[in-house]
Design a protein around this motif. Sequence first.
Motif, mmCIF file in Angstrom:
data_model
loop_
_atom_site.group_PDB
_atom_site.id
_atom_site.type_symbol
_atom_site.label_atom_id
_atom_site.label_comp_id
_atom_site.label_asym_id
_atom_site.label_seq_id
_atom_site.Cartn_x
_atom_site.Cartn_y
_atom_site.Cartn_z
ATOM 1 N N TYR A 76 0.637 -1.343 0.003
ATOM 2 C CA TYR A 76 -0.037 0.121 0.019
ATOM 3 C C TYR A 76 0.708 1.378 0.132
ATOM 4 C CZ TYR A 76 -3.903 -3.146 1.199
ATOM 5 O OH TYR A 76 -5.029 -4.215 1.315
ATOM 6 N N SER A 77 2.183 1.190 -0.076
ATOM 7 C CA SER A 77 3.192 2.352 -0.093
ATOM 8 C C SER A 77 2.435 3.319 -1.159
ATOM 9 C CB SER A 77 4.491 1.954 -0.450
ATOM 10 O OG SER A 77 5.295 2.959 -0.521
ATOM 11 N N GLY A 78 2.519 4.730 -0.878
ATOM 12 C CA GLY A 78 2.107 5.751 -1.728
ATOM 13 C C GLY A 78 0.520 5.589 -1.983
ATOM 14 N N LYS A 79 -0.163 4.794 -1.015
ATOM 15 C CA LYS A 79 -1.561 4.946 -1.208
ATOM 16 C C LYS A 79 -2.282 5.475 0.219
ATOM 17 C CE LYS A 79 -2.136 1.174 -4.772
ATOM 18 N NZ LYS A 79 -0.728 1.396 -5.191
ATOM 19 N N VAL A 80 -3.468 5.701 -0.030
ATOM 20 C CA VAL A 80 -4.480 5.935 1.324
ATOM 21 C C VAL A 80 -5.048 4.620 1.354
ATOM 22 C CG1 VAL A 80 -6.035 7.110 2.176
ATOM 23 C CG2 VAL A 80 -4.210 8.548 0.951
ATOM 24 N N PHE A 81 -5.181 4.199 2.555
ATOM 25 C CA PHE A 81 -5.886 2.899 2.429
ATOM 26 C C PHE A 81 -6.601 2.827 3.981
ATOM 27 C CE2 PHE A 81 -1.819 1.382 4.207
ATOM 28 C CZ PHE A 81 -2.404 0.339 5.239
ATOM 29 N N VAL A 82 -8.057 2.108 3.950
ATOM 30 C CA VAL A 82 -8.850 1.725 5.073
ATOM 31 C C VAL A 82 -8.418 0.508 5.607
ATOM 32 C CG1 VAL A 82 -10.909 2.052 6.110
ATOM 33 C CG2 VAL A 82 -10.252 3.544 4.208
ATOM 34 N N VAL A 83 -8.525 0.376 6.786
ATOM 35 C CA VAL A 83 -8.445 -0.989 7.572
ATOM 36 C C VAL A 83 -9.596 -1.429 8.476
ATOM 37 C CG1 VAL A 83 -6.844 -2.750 9.184
ATOM 38 C CG2 VAL A 83 -5.802 -0.656 7.614
ATOM 39 N N HIS A 179 -15.654 -7.866 17.758
ATOM 40 C CA HIS A 179 -14.405 -7.179 17.511
ATOM 41 C C HIS A 179 -15.204 -5.701 17.102
ATOM 42 C CE1 HIS A 179 -16.281 -7.068 13.272
ATOM 43 N NE2 HIS A 179 -16.875 -8.233 13.490
ATOM 44 N N SER A 180 -14.104 -4.819 17.279
ATOM 45 C CA SER A 180 -14.602 -3.376 16.958
ATOM 46 C C SER A 180 -15.214 -3.148 15.462
ATOM 47 C CB SER A 180 -13.319 -2.612 17.058
ATOM 48 O OG SER A 180 -13.474 -1.159 16.452
ATOM 49 N N GLY A 181 -16.311 -2.121 15.495
ATOM 50 C CA GLY A 181 -16.929 -1.832 14.293
ATOM 51 C C GLY A 181 -16.143 -0.737 13.752
ATOM 52 N N LEU A 182 -14.956 -0.269 14.082
ATOM 53 C CA LEU A 182 -14.283 0.908 13.774
ATOM 54 C C LEU A 182 -13.365 0.612 12.504
ATOM 55 C CD1 LEU A 182 -13.153 2.263 17.330
ATOM 56 C CD2 LEU A 182 -15.148 2.850 15.975
ATOM 57 N N PHE A 183 -12.853 1.845 11.604
ATOM 58 C CA PHE A 183 -12.286 1.574 10.603
ATOM 59 C C PHE A 183 -10.933 2.710 10.845
ATOM 60 C CE2 PHE A 183 -15.733 1.184 7.335
ATOM 61 C CZ PHE A 183 -16.065 -0.185 7.802
ATOM 62 N N ALA A 184 -9.793 2.176 10.518
ATOM 63 C CA ALA A 184 -8.556 3.147 10.582
ATOM 64 C C ALA A 184 -8.119 3.670 9.154
ATOM 65 C CB ALA A 184 -7.555 2.426 11.169
ATOM 66 N N ILE A 185 -7.773 4.948 8.974
ATOM 67 C CA ILE A 185 -7.428 5.331 7.698
ATOM 68 C C ILE A 185 -5.502 5.515 7.861
ATOM 69 C CG2 ILE A 185 -7.196 7.305 6.093
ATOM 70 C CD1 ILE A 185 -9.699 8.276 7.277
ATOM 71 N N VAL A 186 -5.005 4.828 6.897
ATOM 72 C CA VAL A 186 -3.670 5.010 6.996
ATOM 73 C C VAL A 186 -3.167 5.957 5.625
ATOM 74 C CG1 VAL A 186 -1.475 3.626 6.552
ATOM 75 C CG2 VAL A 186 -3.289 2.727 7.969
ATOM 76 N N ASP A 187 -2.203 6.827 5.927
ATOM 77 C CA ASP A 187 -1.940 7.728 4.642
ATOM 78 C C ASP A 187 -0.700 7.119 3.845
ATOM 79 O OD1 ASP A 187 0.672 8.030 5.949
ATOM 80 O OD2 ASP A 187 0.106 10.028 6.729
ATOM 81 N N LYS A 188 -0.401 7.832 2.904
ATOM 82 C CA LYS A 188 0.472 7.564 1.878
ATOM 83 C C LYS A 188 1.974 6.959 2.103
ATOM 84 C CE LYS A 188 -1.667 10.337 -1.942
ATOM 85 N NZ LYS A 188 -1.404 11.556 -2.694
#
Length: 227
Positions: A76-83, A179-188
Amino acid sequence: MQKNKSYIWISFIVLVFGILVIPKIVERIKNGDIVKGRFDGIDKTDSKPSGLFKVGEAPKFSLTDQDGNTITNESYSGKVFVVEFFFSTCTSICPIMNRNMVTIQDTFKDNPDFGIASITINPDNDSPEVLKKHAIALNATSKNWHFLTGDRTYIFDLSNKGFNLYAGQNPKISGGFEHSGLFAIVDKEGNIRCRKDESGNPIVYYDGLEQKGIDMIKKDIALLLAE
């Protein structure tokens, strides 16, 4: 006489506490950081141009996706992604999370710099083949949406210790997992990012169940993609 001495010592301790501690509490209230310690390690300086907090570096991982490929954080390097953490046989919150994730996918379907990592917490059942069928059923069409599986202990550590998104086994509930119902955002650059709450503190994670949370995460993904 002994009782009087006890009262004197208690009064002395209260006096010392007041002299040493109360001024610090007052100062923290003035500075607006009465919850100091709760967000240690988070860069509370607004990151330009998005204005989103930098929570910290996302944990490194190496897992297998629905096509049998090894996927790491470097994928995911260089991408914004959701976990998200989920499992395919979940009948409670996972279907809602997955449907909401599809709307996020569709919002950014034309952007090659966006991705999603959906990590199963039931890898004993969720093989690559099972996850492939699950992805097709959801209409998860993005090439950057990976449904990931691997060793169960490894995944639980990644969830609970790495991302700090709760996942656990519970034989008393339907499906056997919670489990949690939460999302995480990871930047580029591989950092977990988030917005402020009403008090100006980092929310850290986004609600993956309610529309308000989905609207927020879409807006903030767009901001990070523009950085």
